[in-house]
Design a protein around this motif. Sequence first.
Motif, PDB file in Angstrom:
ATOM      1  N   ILE A  86      -1.285  23.824  -2.084  1.00 17.25           N
ATOM      2  CA  ILE A  86       0.168  23.881  -2.256  1.00 17.25           C
ATOM      3  C   ILE A  86       0.860  22.635  -1.688  1.00 17.25           C
ATOM      4  CG2 ILE A  86       0.304  26.391  -2.331  1.00 17.25           C
ATOM      5  CD1 ILE A  86       1.038  26.388   0.606  1.00 17.25           C
ATOM      6  N   GLN A  87       0.107  21.795  -0.971  1.00 16.97           N
ATOM      7  CA  GLN A  87       0.702  20.546  -0.474  1.00 16.97           C
ATOM      8  C   GLN A  87      -0.413  19.572  -0.121  1.00 16.97           C
ATOM      9  OE1 GLN A  87       2.790  20.513   3.358  1.00 16.97           O
ATOM     10  NE2 GLN A  87       4.450  19.336   2.444  1.00 16.97           N
ATOM     11  N   ILE A  88      -0.184  18.301  -0.451  1.00 18.31           N
ATOM     12  CA  ILE A  88      -1.089  17.221  -0.063  1.00 18.31           C
ATOM     13  C   ILE A  88      -0.279  16.186   0.709  1.00 18.31           C
ATOM     14  CG2 ILE A  88      -2.641  15.389  -0.836  1.00 18.31           C
ATOM     15  CD1 ILE A  88      -3.265  16.984  -3.291  1.00 18.31           C
ATOM     16  N   GLY A  89      -0.800  15.790   1.853  1.00 22.56           N
ATOM     17  CA  GLY A  89      -0.177  14.729   2.642  1.00 22.56           C
ATOM     18  C   GLY A  89      -1.224  13.710   3.037  1.00 22.56           C
ATOM     19  N   ALA A  90      -0.872  12.438   3.025  1.00 18.11           N
ATOM     20  CA  ALA A  90      -1.848  11.394   3.335  1.00 18.11           C
ATOM     21  C   ALA A  90      -1.149  10.182   3.924  1.00 18.11           C
ATOM     22  CB  ALA A  90      -2.639  10.993   2.089  1.00 18.11           C
ATOM     23  N   ALA A  91      -1.895   9.451   4.742  1.00 22.42           N
ATOM     24  CA  ALA A  91      -1.428   8.185   5.307  1.00 22.42           C
ATOM     25  C   ALA A  91      -2.566   7.182   5.204  1.00 22.42           C
ATOM     26  CB  ALA A  91      -0.992   8.362   6.764  1.00 22.42           C
ATOM     27  N   ARG A  92      -2.231   5.902   5.265  1.00 24.47           N
ATOM     28  CA  ARG A  92      -3.250   4.863   5.109  1.00 24.47           C
ATOM     29  C   ARG A  92      -3.409   4.070   6.396  1.00 24.47           C
ATOM     30  NH1 ARG A  92      -1.952   0.950   1.778  1.00 24.47           N
ATOM     31  NH2 ARG A  92      -4.075   0.535   1.110  1.00 24.47           N
ATOM     32  N   ILE A  93      -4.664   3.699   6.676  1.00 22.17           N
ATOM     33  CA  ILE A  93      -4.998   2.812   7.797  1.00 22.17           C
ATOM     34  C   ILE A  93      -5.616   1.559   7.196  1.00 22.17           C
ATOM     35  CG2 ILE A  93      -6.469   2.475   9.811  1.00 22.17           C
ATOM     36  CD1 ILE A  93      -6.239   5.435  10.391  1.00 22.17           C
ATOM     37  N   VAL A  94      -5.002   0.412   7.447  1.00 16.66           N
ATOM     38  CA  VAL A  94      -5.477  -0.868   6.926  1.00 16.66           C
ATOM     39  C   VAL A  94      -5.550  -1.857   8.083  1.00 16.66           C
ATOM     40  CG1 VAL A  94      -5.041  -2.756   5.319  1.00 16.66           C
ATOM     41  CG2 VAL A  94      -4.455  -0.425   4.667  1.00 16.66           C
ATOM     42  N   ASN A  95      -6.718  -2.481   8.228  1.00 16.80           N
ATOM     43  CA  ASN A  95      -6.879  -3.509   9.259  1.00 16.80           C
ATOM     44  C   ASN A  95      -6.586  -2.957  10.652  1.00 16.80           C
ATOM     45  OD1 ASN A  95      -7.777  -6.135   9.638  1.00 16.80           O
ATOM     46  ND2 ASN A  95      -5.711  -6.952   9.774  1.00 16.80           N
ATOM     47  N   GLY A  96      -6.960  -1.704  10.870  1.00 10.43           N
ATOM     48  CA  GLY A  96      -6.777  -1.091  12.186  1.00 10.43           C
ATOM     49  C   GLY A  96      -5.364  -0.663  12.489  1.00 10.43           C
ATOM     50  N   ARG A  97      -4.473  -0.626  11.491  1.00  5.75           N
ATOM     51  CA  ARG A  97      -3.084  -0.238  11.702  1.00  5.75           C
ATOM     52  C   ARG A  97      -2.735   0.954  10.835  1.00  5.75           C
ATOM     53  NH1 ARG A  97       0.199  -4.171   9.546  1.00  5.75           N
ATOM     54  NH2 ARG A  97       1.991  -3.312  10.628  1.00  5.75           N
ATOM     55  N   LEU A  98      -2.054   1.915  11.418  1.00 10.89           N
ATOM     56  CA  LEU A  98      -1.563   3.071  10.682  1.00 10.89           C
ATOM     57  C   LEU A  98      -0.240   2.681  10.020  1.00 10.89           C
ATOM     58  CD1 LEU A  98      -1.452   6.016   9.813  1.00 10.89           C
ATOM     59  CD2 LEU A  98      -0.550   6.591  12.079  1.00 10.89           C
ATOM     60  N   LEU A  99      -0.210   2.695   8.679  1.00 15.67           N
ATOM     61  CA  LEU A  99       0.982   2.320   7.918  1.00 15.67           C
ATOM     62  C   LEU A  99       1.822   3.570   7.667  1.00 15.67           C
ATOM     63  CD1 LEU A  99      -0.718  -0.078   5.352  1.00 15.67           C
ATOM     64  CD2 LEU A  99       0.162  -0.602   7.627  1.00 15.67           C
ATOM     65  N   ARG A 100       2.697   3.867   8.606  1.00 15.02           N
ATOM     66  CA  ARG A 100       3.461   5.108   8.545  1.00 15.02           C
ATOM     67  C   ARG A 100       4.400   5.165   7.352  1.00 15.02           C
ATOM     68  NH1 ARG A 100       3.084   8.154  13.069  1.00 15.02           N
ATOM     69  NH2 ARG A 100       2.051   7.234  14.869  1.00 15.02           N
ATOM     70  N   GLN A 101       4.872   4.011   6.907  1.00 16.20           N
ATOM     71  CA  GLN A 101       5.831   4.004   5.809  1.00 16.20           C
ATOM     72  C   GLN A 101       5.163   4.021   4.444  1.00 16.20           C
ATOM     73  OE1 GLN A 101       8.196   0.578   6.968  1.00 16.20           O
ATOM     74  NE2 GLN A 101       9.817   1.922   7.670  1.00 16.20           N
ATOM     75  N   GLU A 102       3.844   4.008   4.421  1.00 15.54           N
ATOM     76  CA  GLU A 102       3.115   4.094   3.153  1.00 15.54           C
ATOM     77  C   GLU A 102       2.391   5.431   3.106  1.00 15.54           C
ATOM     78  OE1 GLU A 102       0.656   0.769   2.373  1.00 15.54           O
ATOM     79  OE2 GLU A 102       2.261  -0.689   2.631  1.00 15.54           O
ATOM     80  N   SER A 103       3.140   6.480   2.978  1.00 18.22           N
ATOM     81  CA  SER A 103       2.570   7.821   3.025  1.00 18.22           C
ATOM     82  C   SER A 103       2.675   8.490   1.661  1.00 18.22           C
ATOM     83  CB  SER A 103       3.284   8.669   4.080  1.00 18.22           C
ATOM     84  OG  SER A 103       4.666   8.761   3.789  1.00 18.22           O
ATOM     85  N   PHE A 104       1.907   9.560   1.519  1.00 18.82           N
ATOM     86  CA  PHE A 104       1.891  10.360   0.297  1.00 18.82           C
ATOM     87  C   PHE A 104       2.158  11.795   0.711  1.00 18.82           C
ATOM     88  CE2 PHE A 104       0.079  12.997  -2.954  1.00 18.82           C
ATOM     89  CZ  PHE A 104       0.166  12.291  -4.137  1.00 18.82           C
TER      90      PHE A 104
END
Length: 723
Positions: free
Chosen positions: A552-570
């Motif tokens: 009923i819900q999917i949430g995701a975040a990305r980690i690139v180059n050792g950094r959590l990109l909080r503003q690039e979420s799903f």
Amino acid sequence: MKQPDRRLMLAIAAVGLALAAWLVVSGALVWSTLAPDERETVGAVLGPRIALLGMSWLAALAGVAYGMHRLYLRYASAPVRLLEATRVLLAASEAHQLTPQGSTELRALAGSINELAGQRDRLREDMAEQIALASRNVQQEKNRLAALMAELTQSVVVCNLDGRILLYNSRARLQFRALSQAPTLADGAELMGIGRSIYAVFDRQLVAHALETIHQRLRRGAASPSAQFVTATRSGQLIRVQMAPVRDPATGAGPDAGISGFVLMLDNVTQSFEEATVRDQLLHGLTEGSRSSLANMQAAVDMLGYADLEPEMRERFLRVVREEVSAMSMRITDLVQRSTQGLKTRWPLEEMLGTDFVTAAQRQIESHCQRGVAVEGADASLWLKVESFTLLQVLTYLASRLVDEFDVKFLQLRLQQVGQRAQLDLIWSGQVMSTETVMAWEMDPMRFGTQSTPLTVRDVVERHGGEMWFERERVRHQAFFRFLLPLASKQEQLEASQIMQNESRPEYYDFDLFQVSEQASALDDQLLSSLSFTVFDTETTGLSPSQGDEIIQIGAARIVNGRLLRQESFEQLVDPGRLISAASIPIHGITQDMVTGQPTIAEVLPAFHAFAQDTVLVAHNAAFDMKFLQLQEARTGVAFHQPVLDTLLLSAVVHPSQESHRLEAIAGRFNITVLGRHTALGDAMVTAEVLLRLLPLLQGMGIHTLRQAREAAQETYYARLKY
């Protein structure tokens, strides 16, 4: 549930066997000293009570086991837990303290470790202060770049030579969302992101050709080489792209200078291309129609030149001339109207919040005319599409003429939406004005004291594609100039409002990616520190994926180059097509009304798959979430073949002696603040923070590659969990 320690179990078993052997040997020795009749008596007495002896042996063994367990926890397990906690302390980037446990000596050791950690933290703080002082100029330059990128009205994307995005601005993010095939799903997040490939939007060969063009111009000695191309995206949009190189400073600045990446400046030219096509069609229609009309008129004129032409024929040829002239006039009028509309739409208008424009007009009129200006009923949600400078000039010009010629004491501004346009009124009370005066003001070039402009009020209104007139309110003894102005489109209002709400200096960059290159080896053989991760979580109708429960819900975040990109979420709610279990609603807080009418899983999974491409999937208790995704393969045709890491298993690898590996327990050990627990995106963010803490601990254990991490995870006790 914690796996029993084998050493403790073996020790208890050994003690049990030793007690049993002692009883047997002691009994045999006593038996050997007895006479035959005594043996018969003892046998008759003990025979029926042999079970009691066994029970006493078991009771003794239980007492010994309890004592050994307590000793094990105090003297064997406690040092291991202290070791694990110390490793966490060593890897912590913030101040962290151990909780003393175990014997007196271990408590004293933990206190000493805390003192050493305190000294280290103080040294870190001193070093951080020195670094902050030394990097102040660098930070200032970075802020200038971030401010410039945030305020640019053009879409800008910077990539390394592999096409990995390492910088982009808000405009690019909004434009890529418009290019998405599903822009309404999860905010169209599947195309744009740090570390993502630009080839998800543009053809690789096209970009390679543009790069080769730049290299050729560099070899010819061009000072500012660039390349341009126009391409159609998968969503059918036409994008004009200008490419400029990013020079590699290590190779110098001459013709042989190397390139470490490239800058793309993007313009969506779909609408302008369509407008140009319409203009071409209009001109072609006018040309062909006029050629036919001119030929007919020429033939008619030639015939009219004959003096002996009969009156009836003369009238017929005159009618031909009149009809062809009328047709040409209609074609030209239509062309003028449609081309004028095109000129208006090509005037450089910008999206502006209506209340901001009215406030600016209020300040400017008060400053220029020295009169009070009130604002009435300005709709705070109204977005205009205007050229604010010239429109402010119009209002100021009209207000100053009212003050100078009619001595108006007080002015008022009113803004509201009427139909598909905005209605802006400049209101005053005072002497009645004639229509002739209004027309003269409308047609005169605008003057402001000693300054003047060739523009008239009518010019500005027409360039906005609007209307303007004078009107009286006899009941309220007021008069006003009314302007009808264009509204920003719904998409433009959405984009503009999001730019306003975003931070002006978003972290849409990672210059360390200039050092990243594509590797021929599989992901399994790459270093964990070089990988990009998509950390995700799902909320479901229940806990039984094989029994028909749905996402009923999917949430995701990305980690690139050792950094959590909080503003690039799903983050996306999903209509499961079935009822949500009443027992699960208090846990995740998602009700049936919230998911009804949302996109189905068949619509959401392709967007999530695009968001997660070229990354390693990460989840906490990943077997549960992956089972839900795998069960959707047949229905949606979307399969996730990426490697998967499980933070629950990795925690068991790093901290095998801990009692719990629940997400809250791990977050507590790492001093991570848990926000939004049991929401898909909230849990994904916490899991991402946990992964970032686990990676250096894994490296400290000699686990450096993805293959090593997966193999170590599969050897843990918790890897046997199945769904």
